[in-house]
Design a protein around this motif. Structure first.
Motif, mmCIF file in Angstrom:
data_model
loop_
_atom_site.group_PDB
_atom_site.id
_atom_site.type_symbol
_atom_site.label_atom_id
_atom_site.label_comp_id
_atom_site.label_asym_id
_atom_site.label_seq_id
_atom_site.Cartn_x
_atom_site.Cartn_y
_atom_site.Cartn_z
ATOM 1 N N ILE A 29 -33.789 -30.304 81.361
ATOM 2 C CA ILE A 29 -32.780 -29.851 80.410
ATOM 3 C C ILE A 29 -31.798 -28.905 81.089
ATOM 4 N N PHE A 30 -30.587 -28.846 80.526
ATOM 5 C CA PHE A 30 -29.551 -27.904 80.926
ATOM 6 C C PHE A 30 -29.297 -27.963 82.443
ATOM 7 N N ALA A 31 -29.369 -26.847 83.168
ATOM 8 C CA ALA A 31 -29.101 -26.884 84.610
ATOM 9 C C ALA A 31 -30.160 -27.679 85.356
ATOM 10 N N GLY A 32 -31.325 -27.854 84.767
ATOM 11 C CA GLY A 32 -32.390 -28.625 85.411
ATOM 12 C C GLY A 32 -32.028 -30.080 85.622
ATOM 13 N N ALA A 33 -31.041 -30.580 84.862
ATOM 14 C CA ALA A 33 -30.595 -31.967 85.029
ATOM 15 C C ALA A 33 -29.562 -32.093 86.141
ATOM 16 N N GLY A 34 -29.046 -30.964 86.630
ATOM 17 C CA GLY A 34 -27.984 -30.984 87.623
ATOM 18 C C GLY A 34 -28.301 -31.715 88.914
ATOM 19 N N PRO A 35 -29.483 -31.478 89.515
ATOM 20 C CA PRO A 35 -29.784 -32.158 90.786
ATOM 21 C C PRO A 35 -29.784 -33.682 90.671
ATOM 22 N N VAL A 36 -30.229 -34.215 89.549
ATOM 23 C CA VAL A 36 -30.251 -35.670 89.361
ATOM 24 C C VAL A 36 -28.826 -36.206 89.325
ATOM 25 N N PRO A 96 -26.718 -50.421 92.727
ATOM 26 C CA PRO A 96 -27.255 -49.882 91.476
ATOM 27 C C PRO A 96 -28.768 -49.709 91.510
ATOM 28 N N ALA A 97 -29.481 -50.661 92.102
ATOM 29 C CA ALA A 97 -30.940 -50.559 92.170
ATOM 30 C C ALA A 97 -31.361 -49.370 93.019
ATOM 31 N N GLU A 98 -30.660 -49.173 94.138
ATOM 32 C CA GLU A 98 -30.990 -48.040 95.019
ATOM 33 C C GLU A 98 -30.682 -46.710 94.336
ATOM 34 N N VAL A 99 -29.557 -46.653 93.614
ATOM 35 C CA VAL A 99 -29.191 -45.426 92.917
ATOM 36 C C VAL A 99 -30.235 -45.100 91.858
ATOM 37 N N ARG A 100 -30.607 -46.109 91.063
ATOM 38 C CA ARG A 100 -31.569 -45.859 90.000
ATOM 39 C C ARG A 100 -32.919 -45.409 90.547
ATOM 40 N N GLU A 101 -33.383 -46.066 91.573
ATOM 41 C CA GLU A 101 -34.686 -45.718 92.147
ATOM 42 C C GLU A 101 -34.681 -44.284 92.682
ATOM 43 N N ARG A 102 -33.603 -43.934 93.360
ATOM 44 C CA ARG A 102 -33.528 -42.593 93.942
ATOM 45 C C ARG A 102 -33.433 -41.520 92.863
ATOM 46 N N VAL A 103 -32.576 -41.703 91.860
ATOM 47 C CA VAL A 103 -32.417 -40.653 90.849
ATOM 48 C C VAL A 103 -33.664 -40.528 89.978
ATOM 49 N N ALA A 104 -34.392 -41.631 89.768
ATOM 50 C CA ALA A 104 -35.653 -41.545 89.031
ATOM 51 C C ALA A 104 -36.661 -40.701 89.819
ATOM 52 N N HIS A 105 -36.662 -40.855 91.140
ATOM 53 C CA HIS A 105 -37.547 -40.045 91.980
ATOM 54 C C HIS A 105 -37.153 -38.576 91.920
ATOM 55 N N ILE A 106 -35.840 -38.299 91.999
ATOM 56 C CA ILE A 106 -35.372 -36.913 91.945
ATOM 57 C C ILE A 106 -35.678 -36.297 90.582
ATOM 58 N N ALA A 107 -35.603 -37.093 89.523
ATOM 59 C CA ALA A 107 -35.951 -36.587 88.190
ATOM 60 C C ALA A 107 -37.391 -36.081 88.169
ATOM 61 N N ASP A 108 -38.294 -36.800 88.829
ATOM 62 C CA ASP A 108 -39.692 -36.377 88.889
ATOM 63 C C ASP A 108 -39.877 -35.107 89.713
ATOM 64 N N CYS A 109 -38.930 -34.838 90.602
ATOM 65 C CA CYS A 109 -39.041 -33.692 91.518
ATOM 66 C C CYS A 109 -38.134 -32.533 91.121
ATOM 67 N N SER A 110 -37.523 -32.617 89.943
ATOM 68 C CA SER A 110 -36.592 -31.575 89.516
ATOM 69 C C SER A 110 -37.311 -30.483 88.722
ATOM 70 N N TYR A 111 -36.891 -29.261 88.984
ATOM 71 C CA TYR A 111 -37.440 -28.091 88.302
ATOM 72 C C TYR A 111 -36.298 -27.340 87.635
ATOM 73 N N GLY A 112 -36.437 -27.106 86.341
ATOM 74 C CA GLY A 112 -35.447 -26.322 85.616
ATOM 75 C C GLY A 112 -36.094 -25.038 85.110
ATOM 76 N N TYR A 113 -35.492 -23.901 85.397
ATOM 77 C CA TYR A 113 -36.027 -22.613 84.961
ATOM 78 C C TYR A 113 -35.050 -21.956 83.996
ATOM 79 N N MET A 114 -35.602 -21.298 82.986
ATOM 80 C CA MET A 114 -34.764 -20.644 81.989
ATOM 81 C C MET A 114 -35.236 -19.231 81.741
ATOM 82 N N LEU A 115 -34.266 -18.314 81.645
ATOM 83 C CA LEU A 115 -34.537 -16.925 81.303
ATOM 84 C C LEU A 115 -33.780 -16.600 80.022
#
Length: 314
Positions: A136-143, A157-176
């Motif tokens: 959510i929010f800034a946590g979606a930025g890296p994807v 398109p297949a390469e883009v989708r595969e890569r961004v799905a992987h980055i989604a699994d590796c994304s961390y969003g922190y909120m204060l």
């Protein structure tokens, strides 16, 4: 092949980044205290929301993400003519119906695009790739940043989708958050009892702030700090360490529910920017979406990056 990107408005990335890369935004309608706002990441509309000074009234606000029909109209009116493939990126499906709406809309879009493209003199098929950023929010930025980078590198398109799905699994969003009572009131208005009355009152009395994390479709506390300014410093220093350890995407996202100059004045901000500069990591900083401010309160800050699995040591 012309590949484009579409995001929903709750993904926090800068307006100039959107314009520079031709990214389409699926808007969210926000209703607060008789006022209606179109959340499409337009800085003017974000400022209009802040100027209303709705404050504590926003916790009972209503948010309406783009409907199935809205998504269909956006694509059939414009995007199927401007692009041959669109990568759609949404905030976590566990927090918003927008991902399901895009999936449902895709069936009608893919069924009806041909006459529209033919009338515009465009041959060839139109493709859609829908990816849940699981954040959510800034946590979606890296994807989003990685999708743009892959497209600019000429990937399929297949390469883009595969890569961004992987980055989604590796994304961390922190909120204060800045106001725990607001966060509790908003949660209760949505039927979420995760922020109890006693914890919010105790936290407010002692100026204790939780550090919340979004990762792989789940959100929850991973630490607590005394005071917002100190919490921001802790987050900035933590992010700097992750940058030095190496990120999977050379971008770090920041969003703030207020004037960005206030965020830049927080302790640790400039040290983080120096570390990012030394590491060749781009900082994407933006005002928090209207939807974000309604859900977590004005003055909150979020931060996002993609990295290998690690333990948060707050």
């Amino acid at each position: 092949m012309r590949i484009g990107v579409a995001i929903d408005a709750a993904c926090d990335v800068p307006q100039d980044f959107l314009e520079r890369n031709g990214i389409a935004v699926m808007p969210i309608i926000v209703k607060v205290d008789g006022q209606k706002f179109k959340d499409d990441r337009d800085p003017v509309e974000i400022q209009r929301f802040r100027d209303q000074k709705l404050g504590s009234k926003s916790h009972s606000g209503e948010t309406e993400p783009s409907s199935v029909e809205d998504v269909q109209n956006l694509f059939l009116d414009r995007l199927v003519k401007d692009y041959d493939c669109i990568v759609c990126l949404t905030i976590m499906a566990t927090r918003s119906p927008i991902h399901d709406n895009v999936i449902k809309a895709s069936f009608a879009i893919l069924k009806n695009y041909r006459p529209i493209r033919e009338a515009a003199g465009i041959t060839g098929p139109f493709l859609m790739r829908v990816v849940d950023t699981r954040n959510i929010f800034a946590g979606a930025g890296p994807v989003i940043a990685e999708a743009v980078r892959m497209i600019q590198a000429g990937k399929s398109p297949a390469e883009v989708r595969e890569r961004v799905a992987h980055i989604a699994d590796c994304s961390y969003g922190y909120m204060l958050p800045r106001d725990l009572n607001y966060l509790r009131s908003r949660a209760r208005s949505k039927g979420d009892r995760s922020v109890s009355f006693m914890s919010s009152m105790l936290g407010t009395a002692l100026d204790i702030k939780p550090i919340l994390r979004a990762h792989r479709g789940e959100t929850g506390p991973v630490g607590k700090v005394r005071g917002f300014d100190h919490g921001a410093q802790v987050l900035f220093e933590y992010a700097a360490k992750r940058v030095q350890a190496g990120l999977l995407v050379p971008s770090l996202s920041l969003s703030y529910g207020g004037d960005l100059e206030e965020m830049r004045a927080l302790t640790g901000y400039h040290a983080l920017t120096r570390v990012c500069g030394d590491a060749g990591v781009e900082i994407l900083e933006s005002p928090m979406s209207i939807t974000g401010m309604v859900n977590v309160g004005e003055g909150a800050m979020t931060l996002g990056f993609a990295s290998e699995d690690h333990v948060a040591d707050f």
